[in-house]
Design a protein around this motif. Structure first.
Motif, PDB file in Angstrom:
ATOM      1  N   ALA A  51       0.835  -1.204   0.000  1.00 59.71           N
ATOM      2  CA  ALA A  51       0.000   0.000   0.000  1.00 59.71           C
ATOM      3  C   ALA A  51       0.871   1.256   0.000  1.00 59.71           C
ATOM      4  N   LEU A  52       1.963   1.225   0.770  1.00 55.73           N
ATOM      5  CA  LEU A  52       2.868   2.374   0.801  1.00 55.73           C
ATOM      6  C   LEU A  52       3.541   2.587  -0.553  1.00 55.73           C
ATOM      7  N   ASN A  57       2.461   1.642  -3.430  1.00 61.31           N
ATOM      8  CA  ASN A  57       1.449   2.066  -4.405  1.00 61.31           C
ATOM      9  C   ASN A  57       1.183   3.566  -4.293  1.00 61.31           C
ATOM     10  N   ALA A  58       1.178   4.070  -3.058  1.00 65.15           N
ATOM     11  CA  ALA A  58       0.953   5.499  -2.863  1.00 65.15           C
ATOM     12  C   ALA A  58       2.144   6.326  -3.353  1.00 65.15           C
ATOM     13  N   ARG A  74       5.076   1.050 -12.312  1.00 72.07           N
ATOM     14  CA  ARG A  74       4.418   0.827 -11.024  1.00 72.07           C
ATOM     15  C   ARG A  74       4.212  -0.658 -10.762  1.00 72.07           C
TER      16      ARG A  74
END
Length: 330
Positions: free
Chosen positions: A237-238, A240-241, A257
């Motif tokens: 999640a980190l 991806n952000a 990505r």
């Protein structure tokens, strides 16, 4: 671990005749066999459970750096290209790409469980259902464990009224029971992934005796796996952000990505494979004898076999006098 009496070193063999435990200096190689240096008889290898010799907690962190070997970087790059190319054709193409990548992640689990420490080559394509729809369906069923307990509780709280249940928006309510059940589901999700990754009936993914039963049976070691998977989820999640703004100025930002994000599931499924490699016999994957390893690992015997003394020759027999017959008698 047992030690030999003469050298006070860790023993890896036991003599079949004198029953002494033997260290590498007390055991001698001989034509692919191991001999006792004391009596010359054959020696058996001492074995113990893999979970005792190589505890899971001491190996799981190595899964974080495992994808960064050369083959891992190439695998992440190839998977990212596949996701990007098929994603250009629309939702169906992206779904097919997701199924192929999931099939490879499941293959990493099975390859690791069988003792492989390298990146496996892709399996031969067996069919659209087996290698595309099958992995997607398995991961979908595994995901039921994340939200299923909370949704079942919400339906029960609504008195079985579907309209009232749909209007409750249970996942956004943040009530204590919902949060607790979501946490329980996240805790059980890695065990559902174990069941989804291994060959067998797909119904095992939803079987509470499998998912909940094995999680309770393995307790502390499974809690380590669940914590590692939670760490991977937070890390993804980190990343991806961060990767969105970072690669926005790059050509093909989605390709970059996906390349970065794929290192995380590679590490997570490697950890699941290590878990199965260690506790597969307790998970019903293989026989108990498959999970017994030599206590000294790859150590080899280097003692000298005892000298074989030639048996003494028997003395020659005493001479026997044979009297000649009396020729005078007829």
């Amino acid at each position: 671990m047992q030690a030999c009496l003469q050298h006070r070193a860790a023993a890896g063999w036991r003599c079949t005749r004198c029953e002494k435990v033997l260290c590498p200096a007390c055991a001698a190689p001989s034509s692919g066999l191991v001999l006792c240096t004391y009596c010359g008889a054959l020696a058996d290898t001492l074995r113990d459970r893999r979970s005792v010799l190589r505890p899971f907690r001491s190996e799981i962190l190595a899964a974080l750096r495992w994808p960064f070997q050369r083959a891992g970087v190439l695998s992440c790059a190839a998977s990212a290209v596949l996701l990007w190319l098929l994603g250009l054709s629309g939702g169906l193409g992206g779904l097919i790409a997701d199924g192929i990548v999931l099939a490879y992640l499941f293959q990493i689990v099975r390859h690791t469980a069988r003792g492989g420490d390298d990146f496996p080559a892709p399996d031969d394509f067996r069919g659209f259902f087996e290698d595309v729809l099958g992995p997607l369906f398995r991961i979908l069923l595994a995901s039921v464990w994340v939200f299923g307990p909370a949704m079942i509780w919400a339906y029960w709280s609504a008195g079985g009224d579907m309209g009232r249940y749909l209007a409750s928006n249970v996942l956004a309510s943040r009530s204590l029971p919902v949060v607790a059940l979501l946490a329980l589901g996240a805790f059980l999700f890695p065990m559902a992934l174990v069941a989804a990754s291994l060959p067998g009936a797909i119904r095992q993914v939803l079987n509470p005796l499998v998912v909940i039963g094995y999680a309770i049976r393995l307790r502390a070691d499974y809690a380590i796996l669940a914590g590692f998977c939670l760490l991977c989820s937070l890390l993804e999640a980190l990343l991806n952000a961060i990767s969105g703004p970072l690669f926005s100025r790059f050509p093909f930002p989605d390709l970059w990505r996906d390349f970065v994000l794929l290192f995380v599931p590679m590490a997570m499924f490697r950890a699941i494979g290590l878990f199965v490699r260690t506790f597969g016999d307790r998970l019903g994957y293989g026989m108990a004898s498959d999970y017994l390893d030599p206590v000294l690992g790859v150590a080899l015997p280097h003692g000298k076999p005892p000298e074989v003394r030639a048996a003494p020759k028997p003395p020659p027999p005493d001479s026997i006098e044979i009297s000649e017959p009396d020729r005078g008698r007829r």
